[in-house]
Design a protein around this motif. Structure first.
Motif, PDB file in Angstrom:
ATOM      1  N   ASP B  11     -77.137  29.807  -9.270  1.00 51.74           N
ATOM      2  CA  ASP B  11     -76.802  29.003  -8.091  1.00 51.74           C
ATOM      3  C   ASP B  11     -76.702  27.516  -8.416  1.00 51.74           C
ATOM      4  N   ASP B  12     -77.168  27.134  -9.574  1.00 50.00           N
ATOM      5  CA  ASP B  12     -77.204  25.714  -9.922  1.00 50.00           C
ATOM      6  C   ASP B  12     -75.945  25.339 -10.698  1.00 50.00           C
ATOM      7  N   PHE B  13     -75.089  24.542 -10.058  1.00 49.34           N
ATOM      8  CA  PHE B  13     -73.801  24.227 -10.708  1.00 49.34           C
ATOM      9  C   PHE B  13     -73.994  23.437 -11.988  1.00 49.34           C
ATOM     10  N   ILE B  14     -75.053  22.623 -12.031  1.00 46.19           N
ATOM     11  CA  ILE B  14     -75.269  21.832 -13.243  1.00 46.19           C
ATOM     12  C   ILE B  14     -75.545  22.766 -14.416  1.00 46.19           C
ATOM     13  N   PHE B  15     -76.417  23.743 -14.150  1.00 43.26           N
ATOM     14  CA  PHE B  15     -76.726  24.664 -15.234  1.00 43.26           C
ATOM     15  C   PHE B  15     -75.475  25.411 -15.682  1.00 43.26           C
ATOM     16  N   GLU B  17     -72.408  24.519 -15.562  1.00 39.27           N
ATOM     17  CA  GLU B  17     -71.503  23.655 -16.336  1.00 39.27           C
ATOM     18  C   GLU B  17     -72.007  23.458 -17.760  1.00 39.27           C
ATOM     19  N   VAL B  18     -73.316  23.197 -17.858  1.00 41.49           N
ATOM     20  CA  VAL B  18     -73.879  22.955 -19.179  1.00 41.49           C
ATOM     21  C   VAL B  18     -73.808  24.225 -20.022  1.00 41.49           C
ATOM     22  N   GLU B  36     -72.025  32.295  -8.042  1.00 41.13           N
ATOM     23  CA  GLU B  36     -73.118  31.483  -7.513  1.00 41.13           C
ATOM     24  C   GLU B  36     -74.369  32.256  -7.127  1.00 41.13           C
TER      25      GLU B  36
END
Lengths: 607, 139
Positions: B11-15, B17-18, B36
């Motif tokens: 659910d964490d978009f930052i994760f 992306e990384v 998500e």
């Protein structure tokens, strides 16, 4: 003039068992009484010699014969087997007559004496009783065989008064025996003591020494007495004594009361602890069961008496707990246990039991239960707490570590700027998480939060005021039906926080493209006050999410700004106020949150 | 050999992306699909199970997610089409360090790995190795 013997029929008519024999032990004459003694017919088979008279016990007779020839008065015990097979013992005394040729014999039936003597000897052996005698004039000491055996000395051991006393164990035992023996010699007083001797083989043994003195002309001439080996019995009794002592100490110090109920006569005997336990004076206790019944708490009476009855009838064991009201009026929790004793026919005759005051245990038990309850609640919170640490803190910190790693390794140079942006977001989230965590911890540890009367409507108004910008933006239809004077006994900032959370939730999860309608009502239901928030928003699928709705970091709408911590905080705040929060909802059909506040008196524990 | 396909469920978009950057730079794959939550992943997998060749080779699955979390998805997959369980290597990828979570993961026999965030280069190497050995044994 005829000799008198001839006038009266001589020996034959003497009313004594006597006989006249010659040196060959031939029977010259004998009395009829003697023949009767040996069950012989006087007319017919009159025996010719002594052997024939008494039977074939030639050894005894040979001894007698030899002594007779020496010319002395001679005593001999002889055994005789009667025609009926019974064994008889006779004491035979022979008197030589002046002519040197003949002897008078006198018979005495000593069977009874012999039997009882044998019995006595046997008894002595079994009871391990020996005898002893001290001739104080010649200072000689005689010990019986058993006395020697007890001292473990050889058969020919010759003791004197000193050696005899020296067998007693040095110290109190020897001092004691010397004391009582001296007194016996001086004053003639008897003694009966139980002391330890050290035998010739070095064994310590408990003995019972009984002594007496024979006084002639005010002076003791002889000491005599018996001596018994009581080692086994004494040791057992000492062991038992020690056990009893220990038990008494245990019972006395443990506040266990012992009672003894005579079922037949309805008599009840209490020990001292029972009186202490029931705070009753000994002289005030009548000793009947009714006196005990009177002390039982009315609510426990029927059950307790039933328990006694069931024990007596044998239905069940007596092992129960009941409350009593002591004479001082205090309530005590008593644990009672008892055993019924029956006669050979199985009739109950006696019941003995113990009462223990378990009030303190009960109190501690209750306190533990309360603590356990609180701990369970706190554990749940802590588990949630662990989840947030695990999830939100770690997810953000791991993001940060991955992002900085990428920057340092220059993994994707085109994205450097993007990485920096994401680092900023992650650290902001981390910061926000820490702030929220702080909120949660504050609820659970803040001792300064005071209970007070909180005006419901007034508090709600100030909350609405604080979000007027949000309300102006979303334009919801909010209807409030709350009595102006309605107050709850609670912690004001928590109430405001819960209101704010429910209000913003309703706004946040309103249906898109539809005006939010929110009804806020309050009801005084007597035993509690209910405040409800009902909206027409998205609602929640409780089947799926109900169980974890108030847990930390659960969000159900996939909403970007949902943090999932709001309801968790509300739940904790409500818990802290001994209040309850519930929810009713269906997906797509809005939601109703209800807040239950207890009446004031139940909430005083926090004052 | 086709390029492996990777599903990234978090659910964490930052994760996401990384992680995508790491998946790509490590050489595991360039075909990364973002999902998500569990429900999105479930719907997608169910759809692809009709055309099994298009199923992903690897699914990196977060546990704590809104709507449908990782465990709930695994429960659904347990009952779902068997080709999903057979063909997709599922690796749990979570920030949870709770032992209960690790223990719970062991009760699913179709899970291939359990990775605790942050995702590292070493984790990537293991993933690549795991995928290669699975592929060589099935082809």
């Amino acid at each position: 003039m005829k000799p008198a013997a001839q006038i009266y029929g001589g020996i034959a008519n003497l009313p004594l068992p006597v006989a006249l024999i010659n040196q060959k032990l031939e029977l010259e004459e004998c009395s009829n009484t003697l023949l009767e003694l040996f069950n012989l017919d006087s007319a017919r088979n009159k025996p010719v010699n002594l052997g024939e008279l008494v039977g074939a016990s030639s050894y005894d007779l040979a001894k007698l014969h030899k002594r007779l020839l020496d010319g002395n008065i001679s005593k001999e015990y002889i055994s005789h087997v009667c025609p009926k097979g019974a064994l008889k013992w006779f004491k035979l005394i022979a008197y030589p007559i002046q002519d040197g040729q003949h002897y008078y014999l006198h018979f005495e039936d000593v069977t009874q004496k012999k039997l009882s003597l044998d019995l006595a000897l046997q008894a002595e052996r079994i009871a391990r009783i020996g005898s002893w005698e001290v001739d104080l004039i010649n200072n000689s000491v005689t010990w019986s065989a058993m006395t020697r055996e007890i001292h473990e000395v050889p058969e020919h051991f010759v003791p004197n008064l000193d050696t005899g006393l020296n067998f007693y164990k040095e110290g109190e035992h020897r001092d004691r025996i010397v004391g009582v023996v001296s007194e016996a010699i001086e004053k003639g007083s008897p003694y009966d003591v139980e002391l330890i001797i050290v035998t010739a083989k070095g064994n310590e043994k408990w003995v019972r020494a009984i002594g007496n003195a024979e006084i002639i002309n005010g002076k003791a001439s002889r000491l005599f007495g018996v001596f018994q080996d009581i080692d086994k019995r004494k040791r057992e009794s000492l062991k038992y004594q020690a056990l009893t002592d220990r038990m008494r100490v245990a019972v006395e110090s443990s506040n266990i009361g012992i009672w003894d109920y005579d079922i037949v006569n309805n008599g009840l005997v209490w020990d001292d602890n029972m009186y202490k336990l029931y705070q009753v004076k000994k002289e005030d206790f009548t000793g009947v069961v009714e006196a005990w019944e009177g002390t039982i708490h009315p609510d426990d009476k029927e059950r307790s008496l039933k328990a006694v009855e069931d024990a007596i009838t044998g239905k069940s064991k007596f092992n129960t707990e009941f409350r009593i009201i002591t004479s001082h009026g205090t309530i005590r929790h008593i644990h009672g246990q008892g055993k019924v004793f029956r006669d050979e026919q199985g009739n109950p005759i006696r019941m003995i039991g113990a009462n223990t005051d378990v009030s303190r245990i009960k109190k501690v038990d209750n306190r533990l239960r309360q603590l356990l309850n609180t701990t369970e609640k706190q554990n749940k919170s802590l588990l949630n707490f662990a989840h947030i640490v695990s999830h939100n803190l770690r997810s953000n910190s791991s993001n940060l570590s991955m992002l900085t790693g990428m920057l340092l390794e220059k993994k994707d140079p085109s994205k450097q700027q993007r990485f920096l942006e994401m680092i900023r977001i992650s650290s902001e989230r981390l910061d926000e998480t820490v702030v929220q965590l702080n909120e949660v911890i504050k609820i659970q540890t803040d001792p300064d939060q005071k209970f007070q009367w909180v005006g419901v409507k007034e508090t709600l108004s100030s909350v609405l005021e604080s979000v007027n910008a949000l309300i102006a933006e979303t334009k919801p239809d909010i209807q409030v039906k709350i009595d102006e004077n309605l107050r709850i006994y609670a912690i004001k900032p928590y109430v405001a926080s819960v209101f704010l959370n429910l209000l913003t939730n309703s706004i946040k999860y309103r249906k898109q493209g539809q005006q939010l309608k929110l009804k806020i009502n309050a009801l005084d239901a007597g035993d509690h006050i209910v405040i409800s928030f009902t909206d027409n928003g998205k609602g929640i699928d409780l089947e799926k999410h109900g169980a974890k709705l108030f847990g930390m970091y659960k969000t159900f709408h996939g909403n970007k700004d949902a943090r999932g911590i709001g309801l968790f905080i509300s739940k904790n705040q409500m818990d802290a106020m001994n209040a309850k929060i519930t929810v009713e909802s269906m997906e797509g059909k809005g939601a109703t949150f209800q807040l239950y506040f207890p009446p004031h008196k139940l909430n005083t524990t926090h004052e | 050999m086709n390029e492996p396909k990777v599903f990234l469920v978090d659910d964490d978009f930052i994760f996401r992306e990384v992680a995508e950057v790491m998946i790509k730079t490590s050489g595991l794959s360039t075909a990364v699909t973002h999902l998500e939550n569990g429900l999105e992943a479930y719907n997608k997998l169910l759809e692809l199970s009709e055309t099994p060749l298009e199923l992903p080779d690897v699914m990196l699955l977060d546990i704590n997610m809104p709507v449908m979390n990782g465990w709930e998805l695994l429960e659904e997959l347990k009952m779902g089409p068997s080709n999903i369980r057979d063909q997709v290597q599922i690796h749990i990828l979570t920030s949870s360090i709770a032992p209960e979570d690790l223990n719970l993961s062991k009760t699913y026999n179709f899970i291939n790995g359990y990775i605790t965030k942050p995702l590292t280069d070493a984790d990537m190497e293991k993933l690549i190795f795991s995928l290669r050995s699975a592929r060589s044994s099935s082809h």
